[in-house]
Design an enzyme around this catalytic site. Sequence first.
Site, PDB file in Angstrom:
ATOM      1  N   SER A   1      -1.367  -1.676   6.501  1.00 55.74           N
ATOM      2  CA  SER A   1      -2.173  -0.398   6.796  1.00 55.74           C
ATOM      3  C   SER A   1      -1.416   0.424   7.510  1.00 55.74           C
ATOM      4  O   SER A   1      -1.640   1.792   7.477  1.00 55.74           O
ATOM      5  CB  SER A   1      -3.658  -0.861   7.469  1.00 55.74           C
TER       6      SER A   1
ATOM      7  N   ARG B   1       0.475   4.293   6.372  1.00 57.64           N
ATOM      8  CA  ARG B   1       0.230   5.486   7.241  1.00 57.64           C
ATOM      9  C   ARG B   1       1.341   6.088   8.185  1.00 57.64           C
ATOM     10  O   ARG B   1       1.656   7.025   8.291  1.00 57.64           O
ATOM     11  CB  ARG B   1      -0.922   5.101   8.255  1.00 57.64           C
TER      12      ARG B   1
ATOM     13  N   ASP C   1       2.841  -2.364  -2.340  1.00 55.84           N
ATOM     14  CA  ASP C   1       2.033  -1.021  -1.873  1.00 55.84           C
ATOM     15  C   ASP C   1       2.838  -0.089  -1.136  1.00 55.84           C
ATOM     16  O   ASP C   1       2.637   0.934  -1.080  1.00 55.84           O
ATOM     17  CB  ASP C   1       0.609  -1.752  -0.979  1.00 55.84           C
TER      18      ASP C   1
ATOM     19  N   LYS D   1       1.745  -7.533  -4.012  1.00 56.05           N
ATOM     20  CA  LYS D   1       1.013  -6.250  -3.484  1.00 56.05           C
ATOM     21  C   LYS D   1       1.274  -6.176  -2.022  1.00 56.05           C
ATOM     22  O   LYS D   1       1.573  -5.046  -1.686  1.00 56.05           O
ATOM     23  CB  LYS D   1      -0.460  -6.333  -3.954  1.00 56.05           C
TER      24      LYS D   1
ATOM     25  N   ASN E   1      -2.088  -0.203  -7.732  1.00 49.37           N
ATOM     26  CA  ASN E   1      -3.449  -0.422  -7.309  1.00 49.37           C
ATOM     27  C   ASN E   1      -3.400  -0.287  -5.821  1.00 49.37           C
ATOM     28  O   ASN E   1      -4.173  -1.235  -5.203  1.00 49.37           O
ATOM     29  CB  ASN E   1      -3.879  -1.828  -7.611  1.00 49.37           C
TER      30      ASN E   1
ATOM     31  N   LYS F   1     -12.864  -3.120  -4.014  1.00 46.85           N
ATOM     32  CA  LYS F   1     -11.520  -3.395  -3.666  1.00 46.85           C
ATOM     33  C   LYS F   1     -10.679  -3.845  -4.988  1.00 46.85           C
ATOM     34  O   LYS F   1     -11.026  -3.206  -6.124  1.00 46.85           O
ATOM     35  CB  LYS F   1     -11.641  -4.550  -2.733  1.00 46.85           C
ATOM     36  N   GLU F   2      -9.564  -4.553  -4.785  1.00 45.77           N
ATOM     37  CA  GLU F   2      -8.742  -4.659  -5.855  1.00 45.77           C
ATOM     38  C   GLU F   2      -9.496  -5.402  -7.186  1.00 45.77           C
ATOM     39  O   GLU F   2      -9.041  -5.134  -8.197  1.00 45.77           O
ATOM     40  CB  GLU F   2      -7.407  -5.529  -5.511  1.00 45.77           C
TER      41      GLU F   2
ATOM     42  N   ASP G   1     -11.423  -7.540   5.053  1.00 44.23           N
ATOM     43  CA  ASP G   1     -10.409  -8.388   4.681  1.00 44.23           C
ATOM     44  C   ASP G   1     -10.312  -9.652   4.942  1.00 44.23           C
ATOM     45  O   ASP G   1     -10.163 -10.769   4.199  1.00 44.23           O
ATOM     46  CB  ASP G   1      -9.262  -7.485   4.850  1.00 44.23           C
TER      47      ASP G   1
ATOM     48  N   SER H   1     -15.996   3.622   1.706  1.00 44.44           N
ATOM     49  CA  SER H   1     -14.497   3.015   2.088  1.00 44.44           C
ATOM     50  C   SER H   1     -14.051   3.943   3.281  1.00 44.44           C
ATOM     51  O   SER H   1     -14.129   5.189   3.370  1.00 44.44           O
ATOM     52  CB  SER H   1     -13.560   3.372   1.273  1.00 44.44           C
ATOM     53  N   SER H   2     -13.546   3.335   4.507  1.00 43.59           N
ATOM     54  CA  SER H   2     -13.145   4.240   5.580  1.00 43.59           C
ATOM     55  C   SER H   2     -12.008   4.929   5.297  1.00 43.59           C
ATOM     56  O   SER H   2     -11.708   5.733   5.992  1.00 43.59           O
ATOM     57  CB  SER H   2     -13.003   3.135   6.739  1.00 43.59           C
TER      58      SER H   2
ATOM     59  N   HIS I   1      -4.170  -9.862  -4.743  1.00 44.68           N
ATOM     60  CA  HIS I   1      -3.278 -10.567  -3.868  1.00 44.68           C
ATOM     61  C   HIS I   1      -4.212 -11.519  -2.617  1.00 44.68           C
ATOM     62  O   HIS I   1      -3.897 -12.596  -2.342  1.00 44.68           O
ATOM     63  CB  HIS I   1      -2.540  -9.880  -2.976  1.00 44.68           C
ATOM     64  N   ARG I   2      -5.413 -10.893  -2.024  1.00 42.65           N
ATOM     65  CA  ARG I   2      -5.909 -11.685  -1.202  1.00 42.65           C
ATOM     66  C   ARG I   2      -6.834 -12.999  -1.820  1.00 42.65           C
ATOM     67  O   ARG I   2      -7.288 -14.060  -1.191  1.00 42.65           O
ATOM     68  CB  ARG I   2      -7.244 -10.744  -0.460  1.00 42.65           C
TER      69      ARG I   2
ATOM     70  N   SER J   1     -15.770  -0.314   8.595  1.00 45.83           N
ATOM     71  CA  SER J   1     -14.448  -0.557   8.745  1.00 45.83           C
ATOM     72  C   SER J   1     -14.030   0.066  10.033  1.00 45.83           C
ATOM     73  O   SER J   1     -12.813   0.646   9.753  1.00 45.83           O
ATOM     74  CB  SER J   1     -13.713  -0.611   7.576  1.00 45.83           C
TER      75      SER J   1
ATOM     76  N   ARG K   1     -11.802   2.468  -9.097  1.00 48.94           N
ATOM     77  CA  ARG K   1     -12.136   2.410  -7.605  1.00 48.94           C
ATOM     78  C   ARG K   1     -12.450   3.743  -7.090  1.00 48.94           C
ATOM     79  O   ARG K   1     -11.732   4.748  -7.231  1.00 48.94           O
ATOM     80  CB  ARG K   1     -10.829   1.813  -6.830  1.00 48.94           C
TER      81      ARG K   1
ATOM     82  N   ARG L   1     -14.907  -8.247  -5.027  1.00 47.52           N
ATOM     83  CA  ARG L   1     -14.320  -9.473  -4.471  1.00 47.52           C
ATOM     84  C   ARG L   1     -15.808 -10.545  -4.396  1.00 47.52           C
ATOM     85  O   ARG L   1     -15.682 -11.418  -4.069  1.00 47.52           O
ATOM     86  CB  ARG L   1     -13.581  -9.186  -3.238  1.00 47.52           C
TER      87      ARG L   1
END
Length: 437
Positions: A23, A27, A49, A423, A91, A351-352, A324, A172-173, A397-398, A203, A124, A355
């Site tokens: 994150s 940014r 990513d 990712k 993604n 999400k990806e 997450d 989504s934030s 990935h998560r 979030s 998404r 979930r």
Amino acid sequence: MKHLDLGPYTYAGGTVQLPGSKSISNRALLLAALASGKTVIANLLEADDTRVMLDALTQLGVHYVRQGQDYLIDGVGGTFPVRKAQLFLGNAGTAVRLLSAALALQAGEGSAYQILGVPRMHERPIGDLVDSLQELGASITYSGRAGFPPLLIERMQQSAPPQQLYVRGDVSSQFLSALLMALPLLPAATRRAMLKIDGDLISKPYIDLTMTLMARFGVPVEREGWHHFTLATNSSYQAPGHITVEGDASSASYFLAAGAVGGGPLRVIGVGRASIQGDIGFADVLTQMGANVTMGPDWIEVSGVANSQRRLKAIDMDCNLIPDAAMTIAVLALFAEGTSILRNIASWRVKETDRLAAMATELRKLGAVIEVGADFLRITPPATLSAGAVIDTYDDHRMAMCFSLVSLAGVPLRINDPNCVAKTFPDYFERFAAIVR
């Protein structure tokens, strides 16, 4: 690698140096690219990513140089030199949302930017962000299904922006983060727009993260509660010279959880009390569940569950602030006594992968009793976890990293498509293997 067999393991301990935060990395890359001057970014995450963000910035005319483990970014002063580009962003939801807004609010004569990704990225939602950008005069059309990527971004319309700009906050934030980061690209005379959140903002820690980084690059944001955000008219992005990306707090959750169920002590280095990431709150969750947690400025250590049976306590919590890391809690519920409930996790569905559905399916394979609602998951663990389960990861990935923890219950399992961790954490399973036995 089609699959990876793990376990059975009964112990986890040692020390893990965390990779850079995804994150913060993406940014920081975008802000450094848009700033005036040069920025050195240390400890940038090296994963898919961030790679797609770097590739996109390069296509847009941003120059960077690798200096050992650091990246020197030569900022463009607010306007990308390249006016036409097709940007494939995989993604990477963060890259898609942040770049779409930045490109939309600076697109000039002859601009034609295409934003696209993998098929899941095209499922998404992005419509609420696009609606807000169009209110500001952006020219954005959908190349496929309305409300979703791919996008075509063309010339910005020269019109006075609204005094108040509304953006939906419950999907989504990243929609709000994208707008906040893009607004300084508008001409100063037309910039002072107040952002107002429509509905509840999820979030929130990620918005704090965005605001902290914007301030580092010379653009402070004022907020009243969590519903009004205002940018001053006279600020623009300026290179801070040097910025260090702290370790990834979401990635820390897997190792901290391993220490809790595998005895420990296990220390992660790269995040601690000084962290600006919301997922640092996962350490508090471990304490509530019975683990022994200590923390320094940039490290956290878990030395095991504080009862002789090494069983965690079940938990009932609102996961809005740590969506997450909440996935790690879902798997930890398998090691707890009683039924755990994770609430306010509707955002998991966009999400990806979906979930909520994916987590429920895979937990059931291990013998858990699961109830799924629109925004909650109720998990009752079995007396003994099913051995030899084959876990599907849904190119997420998560999912792969979370379910690796099951091997610490003393049961073997198989993880399908383990390479999906590239990712955000390409060498996750090598790091995991180093701390378990």
